[in-house]
Design a protein around this motif. Structure first.
Motif, mmCIF file in Angstrom:
data_model
loop_
_atom_site.group_PDB
_atom_site.id
_atom_site.type_symbol
_atom_site.label_atom_id
_atom_site.label_comp_id
_atom_site.label_asym_id
_atom_site.label_seq_id
_atom_site.Cartn_x
_atom_site.Cartn_y
_atom_site.Cartn_z
ATOM 1 N N GLU A 2 7.973 10.305 -11.794
ATOM 2 C CA GLU A 2 7.886 10.151 -10.343
ATOM 3 C C GLU A 2 6.519 10.580 -9.824
ATOM 4 O OE1 GLU A 2 11.053 12.200 -8.297
ATOM 5 O OE2 GLU A 2 12.023 10.312 -7.845
ATOM 6 N N GLU A 3 5.948 11.635 -10.410
ATOM 7 C CA GLU A 3 4.644 12.117 -9.970
ATOM 8 C C GLU A 3 3.548 11.096 -10.261
ATOM 9 O OE1 GLU A 3 6.835 14.100 -11.619
ATOM 10 O OE2 GLU A 3 7.359 15.340 -9.888
ATOM 11 N N VAL A 4 3.661 10.408 -11.393
ATOM 12 C CA VAL A 4 2.688 9.369 -11.741
ATOM 13 C C VAL A 4 2.784 8.225 -10.737
ATOM 14 C CG1 VAL A 4 2.039 7.650 -13.476
ATOM 15 C CG2 VAL A 4 2.651 9.974 -14.189
ATOM 16 N N ASN A 5 4.005 7.817 -10.394
ATOM 17 C CA ASN A 5 4.206 6.758 -9.400
ATOM 18 C C ASN A 5 3.671 7.189 -8.038
ATOM 19 O OD1 ASN A 5 5.410 5.055 -11.258
ATOM 20 N ND2 ASN A 5 7.478 5.709 -10.748
ATOM 21 N N LEU A 6 3.904 8.449 -7.680
ATOM 22 C CA LEU A 6 3.407 8.968 -6.405
ATOM 23 C C LEU A 6 1.882 8.935 -6.381
ATOM 24 C CD1 LEU A 6 3.744 10.335 -3.656
ATOM 25 C CD2 LEU A 6 3.911 12.524 -4.865
ATOM 26 N N ALA A 7 1.253 9.361 -7.465
ATOM 27 C CA ALA A 7 -0.213 9.339 -7.533
ATOM 28 C C ALA A 7 -0.741 7.911 -7.424
ATOM 29 C CB ALA A 7 -0.686 9.992 -8.830
ATOM 30 N N ALA A 8 -0.084 6.979 -8.087
ATOM 31 C CA ALA A 8 -0.505 5.578 -8.023
ATOM 32 C C ALA A 8 -0.342 5.031 -6.607
ATOM 33 C CB ALA A 8 0.302 4.740 -9.011
ATOM 34 N N THR A 9 0.739 5.391 -5.945
ATOM 35 C CA THR A 9 0.953 4.967 -4.561
ATOM 36 C C THR A 9 -0.137 5.523 -3.662
ATOM 37 O OG1 THR A 9 3.350 4.809 -4.860
ATOM 38 C CG2 THR A 9 2.558 5.061 -2.602
ATOM 39 N N ALA A 10 -0.427 6.804 -3.807
ATOM 40 C CA ALA A 10 -1.460 7.439 -2.981
ATOM 41 C C ALA A 10 -2.808 6.744 -3.171
ATOM 42 C CB ALA A 10 -1.562 8.926 -3.314
ATOM 43 N N ILE A 11 -3.157 6.457 -4.400
ATOM 44 C CA ILE A 11 -4.436 5.790 -4.678
ATOM 45 C C ILE A 11 -4.451 4.396 -4.060
ATOM 46 C CG2 ILE A 11 -5.846 4.783 -6.513
ATOM 47 C CD1 ILE A 11 -5.011 7.264 -8.227
ATOM 48 N N SER A 12 -3.376 3.655 -4.240
ATOM 49 C CA SER A 12 -3.340 2.279 -3.727
ATOM 50 C C SER A 12 -3.377 2.234 -2.207
ATOM 51 C CB SER A 12 -2.109 1.538 -4.248
ATOM 52 O OG SER A 12 -0.930 2.039 -3.641
ATOM 53 N N LEU A 13 -2.881 3.286 -1.536
ATOM 54 C CA LEU A 13 -2.865 3.327 -0.074
ATOM 55 C C LEU A 13 -4.071 4.064 0.507
ATOM 56 C CD1 LEU A 13 0.917 4.148 0.472
ATOM 57 C CD2 LEU A 13 -0.210 1.913 0.637
ATOM 58 N N ASN A 14 -4.960 4.531 -0.367
ATOM 59 C CA ASN A 14 -6.135 5.296 0.051
ATOM 60 C C ASN A 14 -5.736 6.554 0.825
ATOM 61 O OD1 ASN A 14 -8.875 5.822 0.083
ATOM 62 N ND2 ASN A 14 -9.185 4.790 2.044
ATOM 63 N N VAL A 15 -4.795 7.299 0.254
ATOM 64 C CA VAL A 15 -4.269 8.522 0.842
ATOM 65 C C VAL A 15 -4.628 9.690 -0.063
ATOM 66 C CG1 VAL A 15 -2.137 9.774 1.390
ATOM 67 C CG2 VAL A 15 -2.345 7.356 1.965
ATOM 68 N N ARG A 16 -4.999 10.798 0.532
ATOM 69 C CA ARG A 16 -5.253 12.019 -0.232
ATOM 70 C C ARG A 16 -4.141 13.015 0.074
ATOM 71 N NH1 ARG A 16 -10.887 14.702 0.378
ATOM 72 N NH2 ARG A 16 -11.421 12.985 -0.996
ATOM 73 N N LEU A 17 -3.337 13.297 -0.916
ATOM 74 C CA LEU A 17 -2.261 14.275 -0.746
ATOM 75 C C LEU A 17 -2.861 15.673 -0.701
ATOM 76 C CD1 LEU A 17 0.301 12.787 -3.264
ATOM 77 C CD2 LEU A 17 0.459 12.755 -0.771
ATOM 78 N N ARG A 18 -2.474 16.458 0.285
ATOM 79 C CA ARG A 18 -3.024 17.799 0.445
ATOM 80 C C ARG A 18 -2.065 18.873 -0.039
ATOM 81 N NH1 ARG A 18 -8.493 17.545 1.623
ATOM 82 N NH2 ARG A 18 -8.823 15.822 3.046
ATOM 83 N N SER A 19 -0.819 18.801 0.388
ATOM 84 C CA SER A 19 0.166 19.811 0.023
ATOM 85 C C SER A 19 1.549 19.288 0.347
ATOM 86 C CB SER A 19 -0.103 21.103 0.810
ATOM 87 O OG SER A 19 0.856 22.075 0.495
ATOM 88 N N PHE A 33 5.105 4.278 4.973
ATOM 89 C CA PHE A 33 5.407 4.067 6.384
ATOM 90 C C PHE A 33 4.206 4.412 7.251
ATOM 91 C CE2 PHE A 33 7.149 5.536 10.475
ATOM 92 C CZ PHE A 33 7.699 4.331 10.897
ATOM 93 N N THR A 34 3.568 5.555 6.982
ATOM 94 C CA THR A 34 2.414 5.975 7.771
ATOM 95 C C THR A 34 1.252 5.009 7.589
ATOM 96 O OG1 THR A 34 3.126 8.271 7.572
ATOM 97 C CG2 THR A 34 0.853 7.891 8.267
ATOM 98 N N ARG A 35 1.035 4.542 6.363
ATOM 99 C CA ARG A 35 -0.030 3.571 6.116
ATOM 100 C C ARG A 35 0.187 2.311 6.960
ATOM 101 N NH1 ARG A 35 -4.949 3.969 4.364
ATOM 102 N NH2 ARG A 35 -5.223 2.960 6.336
ATOM 103 N N SER A 36 1.432 1.850 7.051
ATOM 104 C CA SER A 36 1.711 0.643 7.840
ATOM 105 C C SER A 36 1.439 0.884 9.318
ATOM 106 C CB SER A 36 3.142 0.156 7.621
ATOM 107 O OG SER A 36 4.080 1.033 8.212
#
Length: 98
Positions: A2-19, A33-36
């Protein structure tokens, strides 16, 4: 996994996860949702720039503070339902190359 999928999603949406302490599937839902919402906003965000010139800024939220310097006749603060909206224009100075 799940963490790998989350990282891939973040990269594809140009999002930087902070915490986060949220499960990965919920984070993915929030990111998508936020990206949309952001994409929809930016497709319409040039409304005031197009109509009244550049450098308009808009802050929308349920609870925020602000202190802004704005151009004359370039400030509006209002509420719609439970959302507050701050719209203001700043001065633009052209950068000259030397």
């Amino acid at each position: 996994m799940e963490e790998v999928n989350l990282a891939a999603t973040a990269i594809s949406l140009n999002v930087r996860l902070r915490s986060s302490d949220m499960p990965a599937h919920m984070q993915q839902h929030a990111l998508r949702f936020t990206r949309s919402l952001v994409d929809d906003y930016y497709s319409e965000s040039s409304e005031f720039d197009d109509a009244y010139g550049p450098a308009w800024h808009c802050v929308v939220g349920k609870s925020f503070g602000s202190f802004v310097t704005h151009s004359p006749a370039g400030f509006l603060y209002f509420s719609i339902d439970s959302l507050s909206v701050l719209l203001f224009k700043t001065e633009v100075q052209l950068v000259k190359e030397s």
